[in-house]
Design a protein around this motif. Structure first.
Motif, PDB file in Angstrom:
ATOM      1  N   TYR A  69       0.829  -1.206   0.000  1.00  0.00           N
ATOM      2  CA  TYR A  69       0.000   0.000   0.000  1.00  0.00           C
ATOM      3  C   TYR A  69       0.864   1.257   0.000  1.00  0.00           C
ATOM      4  O   TYR A  69       0.575   2.225  -0.704  1.00  0.00           O
ATOM      5  N   ILE A  70       1.924   1.234   0.792  1.00  0.00           N
ATOM      6  CA  ILE A  70       2.834   2.379   0.836  1.00  0.00           C
ATOM      7  C   ILE A  70       3.474   2.589  -0.530  1.00  0.00           C
ATOM      8  O   ILE A  70       3.550   3.723  -1.021  1.00  0.00           O
ATOM      9  N   LYS A  71       3.912   1.517  -1.163  1.00  0.00           N
ATOM     10  CA  LYS A  71       4.509   1.628  -2.493  1.00  0.00           C
ATOM     11  C   LYS A  71       3.519   2.252  -3.478  1.00  0.00           C
ATOM     12  O   LYS A  71       3.887   3.101  -4.291  1.00  0.00           O
ATOM     13  N   ARG A  72       2.267   1.823  -3.407  1.00  0.00           N
ATOM     14  CA  ARG A  72       1.226   2.362  -4.285  1.00  0.00           C
ATOM     15  C   ARG A  72       1.013   3.860  -4.046  1.00  0.00           C
ATOM     16  O   ARG A  72       0.885   4.638  -4.989  1.00  0.00           O
ATOM     17  N   LEU A  73       0.962   4.240  -2.779  1.00  0.00           N
ATOM     18  CA  LEU A  73       0.767   5.647  -2.439  1.00  0.00           C
ATOM     19  C   LEU A  73       1.948   6.504  -2.891  1.00  0.00           C
ATOM     20  O   LEU A  73       1.765   7.631  -3.360  1.00  0.00           O
ATOM     21  N   LEU A  74       3.164   5.969  -2.769  1.00  0.00           N
ATOM     22  CA  LEU A  74       4.339   6.700  -3.236  1.00  0.00           C
ATOM     23  C   LEU A  74       4.336   6.820  -4.760  1.00  0.00           C
ATOM     24  O   LEU A  74       4.702   7.861  -5.308  1.00  0.00           O
ATOM     25  N   SER A  75       3.901   5.770  -5.435  1.00  0.00           N
ATOM     26  CA  SER A  75       3.814   5.808  -6.904  1.00  0.00           C
ATOM     27  C   SER A  75       2.785   6.833  -7.358  1.00  0.00           C
ATOM     28  O   SER A  75       2.994   7.538  -8.347  1.00  0.00           O
ATOM     29  N   ARG A  76       1.672   6.908  -6.636  1.00  0.00           N
ATOM     30  CA  ARG A  76       0.640   7.892  -6.974  1.00  0.00           C
ATOM     31  C   ARG A  76       1.189   9.307  -6.804  1.00  0.00           C
ATOM     32  O   ARG A  76       0.944  10.182  -7.635  1.00  0.00           O
ATOM     33  N   TYR A  77       1.950   9.517  -5.742  1.00  0.00           N
ATOM     34  CA  TYR A  77       2.561  10.831  -5.523  1.00  0.00           C
ATOM     35  C   TYR A  77       3.557  11.143  -6.635  1.00  0.00           C
ATOM     36  O   TYR A  77       3.561  12.240  -7.194  1.00  0.00           O
ATOM     37  N   GLU A  78       4.382  10.159  -6.978  1.00  0.00           N
ATOM     38  CA  GLU A  78       5.396  10.343  -8.009  1.00  0.00           C
ATOM     39  C   GLU A  78       4.757  10.665  -9.361  1.00  0.00           C
ATOM     40  O   GLU A  78       5.225  11.540 -10.085  1.00  0.00           O
TER      41      GLU A  78
END
Length: 123
Positions: free
Chosen positions: A41-50
């Motif tokens: 989930y954290i990886k997904r949220l960071l990807s969305r931010y990126e």
């Protein structure tokens, strides 16, 4: 001689996580799996931010706090640096500094994303 967890791999990650898992309120394996999935989930949220500049800082903080509570600081750091893409380390590091989960001498070469720093300062 190399120990099994000197280096995390995709093969030994869940075993390492299980070894360090400490959640007295967990009643079955599903809760462990749910806590391990927080890395995804954290990886997904960071990807969305990126990709879109959409930072869900409170959600990221919530996931991180749970991860560190159930795995402990040192194991959680090891697992997080393994799971998060190196290109996204600059995004996760400000959260770890904010929560005081990152040892002062760890990942000093990784810069801090200024937008994330500003958002965390305003919490």
């Amino acid at each position: 001689m190399m120990k099994i967890f000197d280096e995390l791999t995709h093969r030994n990650f869940k075993l390492y996580a299980a070894q360090h898992y400490n959640n007295p309120e967990a009643v079955d394996i599903d809760e462990f799996k749910e806590d391990v999935s927080r890395f995804k989930y954290i990886k997904r949220l960071l990807s969305r931010y990126e990709a879109h500049g959409d930072l869900q800082e409170r959600l990221i903080l919530n996931h991180l706090i749970v991860i560190y509570n159930v795995f402990g600081i040192e194991p959680a750091n090891k697992m997080l640096w393994f799971k998060v893409e190196k290109a996204q380390w600059t995004y996760i590091k400000p959260f770890l500094v904010f929560l005081n989960y990152l040892p002062i001498d760890e990942k000093v070469e990784v810069p801090l994303d200024p937008e994330i720093i500003e958002r965390l300062r305003n919490l």
